[in-house]
Design a protein around this motif. Structure first.
Motif, PDB file in Angstrom:
ATOM      1  N   PHE A  84      36.035  77.704 -67.474  1.00 30.53           N
ATOM      2  CA  PHE A  84      37.305  77.395 -68.073  1.00 30.53           C
ATOM      3  C   PHE A  84      37.562  78.422 -68.773  1.00 30.53           C
ATOM      4  N   ASP A  85      38.949  78.409 -69.297  1.00 28.49           N
ATOM      5  CA  ASP A  85      39.344  79.248 -70.541  1.00 28.49           C
ATOM      6  C   ASP A  85      39.058  78.593 -71.831  1.00 28.49           C
ATOM      7  N   PRO A  86      38.101  79.229 -72.580  1.00 36.69           N
ATOM      8  CA  PRO A  86      37.865  78.683 -73.758  1.00 36.69           C
ATOM      9  C   PRO A  86      39.015  78.359 -74.932  1.00 36.69           C
ATOM     10  N   ARG A  87      40.075  78.995 -74.476  1.00 37.41           N
ATOM     11  CA  ARG A  87      41.372  78.847 -75.598  1.00 37.41           C
ATOM     12  C   ARG A  87      42.045  77.353 -75.125  1.00 37.41           C
ATOM     13  N   HIS A  88      41.876  76.833 -73.950  1.00 39.43           N
ATOM     14  CA  HIS A  88      42.569  75.724 -73.677  1.00 39.43           C
ATOM     15  C   HIS A  88      41.834  74.444 -73.717  1.00 39.43           C
ATOM     16  N   THR A  89      42.856  73.476 -74.246  1.00 45.61           N
ATOM     17  CA  THR A  89      42.101  72.119 -74.385  1.00 45.61           C
ATOM     18  C   THR A  89      41.751  71.490 -73.164  1.00 45.61           C
ATOM     19  N   ALA A  90      41.224  70.465 -73.041  1.00 42.27           N
ATOM     20  CA  ALA A  90      40.582  69.671 -71.969  1.00 42.27           C
ATOM     21  C   ALA A  90      42.051  69.301 -71.053  1.00 42.27           C
ATOM     22  N   ARG A  91      42.817  68.829 -72.033  1.00 42.14           N
ATOM     23  CA  ARG A  91      44.048  68.135 -71.435  1.00 42.14           C
ATOM     24  C   ARG A  91      45.027  69.210 -70.826  1.00 42.14           C
ATOM     25  N   ARG A  92      45.057  70.565 -71.514  1.00 43.43           N
ATOM     26  CA  ARG A  92      45.765  71.614 -70.748  1.00 43.43           C
ATOM     27  C   ARG A  92      44.994  72.057 -69.435  1.00 43.43           C
ATOM     28  N   HIS A  93      43.871  71.998 -69.729  1.00 47.40           N
ATOM     29  CA  HIS A  93      43.038  72.735 -68.450  1.00 47.40           C
ATOM     30  C   HIS A  93      43.420  71.588 -67.385  1.00 47.40           C
ATOM     31  N   GLU A 113      39.889  59.267 -69.392  1.00 49.16           N
ATOM     32  CA  GLU A 113      39.346  58.080 -69.433  1.00 49.16           C
ATOM     33  C   GLU A 113      38.186  57.767 -68.579  1.00 49.16           C
ATOM     34  N   ILE A 114      37.979  58.249 -67.499  1.00 53.70           N
ATOM     35  CA  ILE A 114      37.046  58.118 -66.728  1.00 53.70           C
ATOM     36  C   ILE A 114      35.792  58.812 -67.340  1.00 53.70           C
ATOM     37  N   VAL A 115      35.976  59.969 -67.702  1.00 57.48           N
ATOM     38  CA  VAL A 115      34.800  60.818 -68.479  1.00 57.48           C
ATOM     39  C   VAL A 115      34.825  60.646 -69.858  1.00 57.48           C
ATOM     40  N   ASP A 116      35.435  59.741 -70.348  1.00 58.25           N
ATOM     41  CA  ASP A 116      35.385  59.477 -71.793  1.00 58.25           C
ATOM     42  C   ASP A 116      35.687  60.511 -72.657  1.00 58.25           C
ATOM     43  N   LEU A 117      36.745  61.373 -72.389  1.00 59.28           N
ATOM     44  CA  LEU A 117      37.167  62.482 -73.257  1.00 59.28           C
ATOM     45  C   LEU A 117      38.343  62.280 -73.808  1.00 59.28           C
ATOM     46  N   VAL A 118      38.983  61.278 -73.824  1.00 63.22           N
ATOM     47  CA  VAL A 118      40.151  60.984 -74.549  1.00 63.22           C
ATOM     48  C   VAL A 118      40.164  61.500 -76.074  1.00 63.22           C
ATOM     49  N   GLY A 119      39.291  60.916 -76.791  1.00 56.17           N
ATOM     50  CA  GLY A 119      39.394  61.232 -78.095  1.00 56.17           C
ATOM     51  C   GLY A 119      39.003  62.587 -78.554  1.00 56.17           C
ATOM     52  N   VAL A 120      38.861  63.444 -77.573  1.00 61.79           N
ATOM     53  CA  VAL A 120      38.554  65.007 -77.732  1.00 61.79           C
ATOM     54  C   VAL A 120      39.333  65.788 -76.781  1.00 61.79           C
ATOM     55  N   ALA A 121      40.193  65.122 -76.158  1.00 63.52           N
ATOM     56  CA  ALA A 121      41.114  65.902 -74.931  1.00 63.52           C
ATOM     57  C   ALA A 121      41.936  67.238 -75.637  1.00 63.52           C
ATOM     58  N   ASP A 122      42.328  67.119 -77.000  1.00 65.83           N
ATOM     59  CA  ASP A 122      43.051  68.210 -77.234  1.00 65.83           C
ATOM     60  C   ASP A 122      42.519  68.932 -78.100  1.00 65.83           C
ATOM     61  N   ARG A 123      41.111  69.243 -78.096  1.00 64.68           N
ATOM     62  CA  ARG A 123      40.147  69.996 -78.845  1.00 64.68           C
ATOM     63  C   ARG A 123      40.095  71.100 -77.769  1.00 64.68           C
ATOM     64  N   ARG A 124      39.985  72.411 -78.449  1.00 60.86           N
ATOM     65  CA  ARG A 124      39.882  73.535 -77.463  1.00 60.86           C
ATOM     66  C   ARG A 124      38.177  73.752 -76.695  1.00 60.86           C
ATOM     67  N   LEU A 125      38.393  73.956 -75.507  1.00 62.73           N
ATOM     68  CA  LEU A 125      37.208  74.044 -74.715  1.00 62.73           C
ATOM     69  C   LEU A 125      36.054  74.957 -75.200  1.00 62.73           C
ATOM     70  N   GLY A 126      36.480  75.910 -76.212  1.00 64.17           N
ATOM     71  CA  GLY A 126      35.324  76.720 -76.639  1.00 64.17           C
ATOM     72  C   GLY A 126      34.565  76.141 -77.660  1.00 64.17           C
ATOM     73  N   HIS A 127      34.997  74.875 -78.168  1.00 65.49           N
ATOM     74  CA  HIS A 127      34.301  74.232 -79.077  1.00 65.49           C
ATOM     75  C   HIS A 127      33.521  72.851 -78.315  1.00 65.49           C
ATOM     76  N   TYR A 128      33.380  72.922 -77.209  1.00 64.38           N
ATOM     77  CA  TYR A 128      32.906  71.808 -76.496  1.00 64.38           C
ATOM     78  C   TYR A 128      31.435  72.131 -76.378  1.00 64.38           C
TER      79      TYR A 128
END
Length: 245
Positions: A84-93, A113-128
């Protein structure tokens, strides 16, 4: 369905794995188990067309896999939580992957929705967390509604809730007809959810059996999959405790 014939995987002068014949069925969860270095990840990468075999053929859903050229459209994969590119959000990725594969971007919302990440989908992956990254990888694997799904150690980093979630997800997919192949070291979880077991070792396939059949062959004093695995793989005593780690 995955169909493998006369497969040899390795590097110049080194054979990692030889698989004369292996079929992974639709509508079932097949677990691939073995000690580190037995070729689990190498086999998964060859099925995806990421590495070329020295010999043999691999078919996924009747499509011949040609390394670096043909990855079947029906195949979904999650092999590395670090991809993953840590600068991307989950949605962008996920949108980037969808566009690259010609999948409608509306599918991104569905897999989030399936993976239950809707609420954090616009958070950068580097913070996941690692568990959240695993969910993103699984979401990416599901974008194309695959007929065949490959996962490499997807339980790493998941908490109790996450393990229960993926257990139920894989069962739902298999029950709907998906061919599910998972590499895992967590034998307790394998024992809970497996339909079929493939054991790798000694540069080959040591066992390829329905889980129920494998359990029916337990010898006196053996109580479960770990004992059967240790016997079949010939794991030395001091390594036995690590077989399920």
């Amino acid at each position: 369905m995955i169909d493998i014939r006369d497969l040899t995987l390795g590097y110049p002068g080194v054979t990692v794995l030889e698989v004369p014949e292996l079929s992974v069925a639709d509508g079932a969860i097949t677990y691939l188990i073995g000690l580190n270095g037995t070729g689990k990840t190498t086999l998964l990468r060859s099925i995806c067309g990421l590495i070329a075999p020295a010999a043999g053929t691999i078919r996924v859903d009747d499509t011949v896999v040609r390394a670096h050229r043909t990855t079947p459209a029906t195949l979904g994969m999650h092999l590395d939580y670090r991809a993953f590119d840590p600068r991307h959000t989950a949605r962008r990725h996920l949108r980037w992957i969808a566009r690259a594969r010609g999948i409608p971007v509306g599918r991104v919302g569905e897999v989030l929705e399936i993976v239950d990440l809707v609420g954090v989908a616009d958070r950068r992956l580097g913070h996941y967390s690692l568990g959240m990254l695993q969910r993103v990888g699984i979401a990416a694997a599901l974008l194309g509604a695959p007929r065949t799904l490959l996962l490499d150690e997807p339980l790493n980093g998941l908490d109790i809730a996450g393990i229960r979630w993926i257990r139920e997800l894989l069962r739902e997919l298999a029950d709907a007809g998906t061919c599910v192949l998972v590499a895992s070291h967590l034998l307790d979880e394998v024992e809970r959810n497996a339909d079929h077991i493939v054991i790798l070792g000694n540069r080959g396939v040591l066992a390829d059996r329905p889980f129920a059949h494998l359990m029916s062959t337990l010898e006196p004093g053996e109580t479960g999959l770990e004992d059967a695995y240790v016997r079949i793989a010939g794991v030395p005593g001091r390594l036995a405790s690590g077989a399920a780690s």
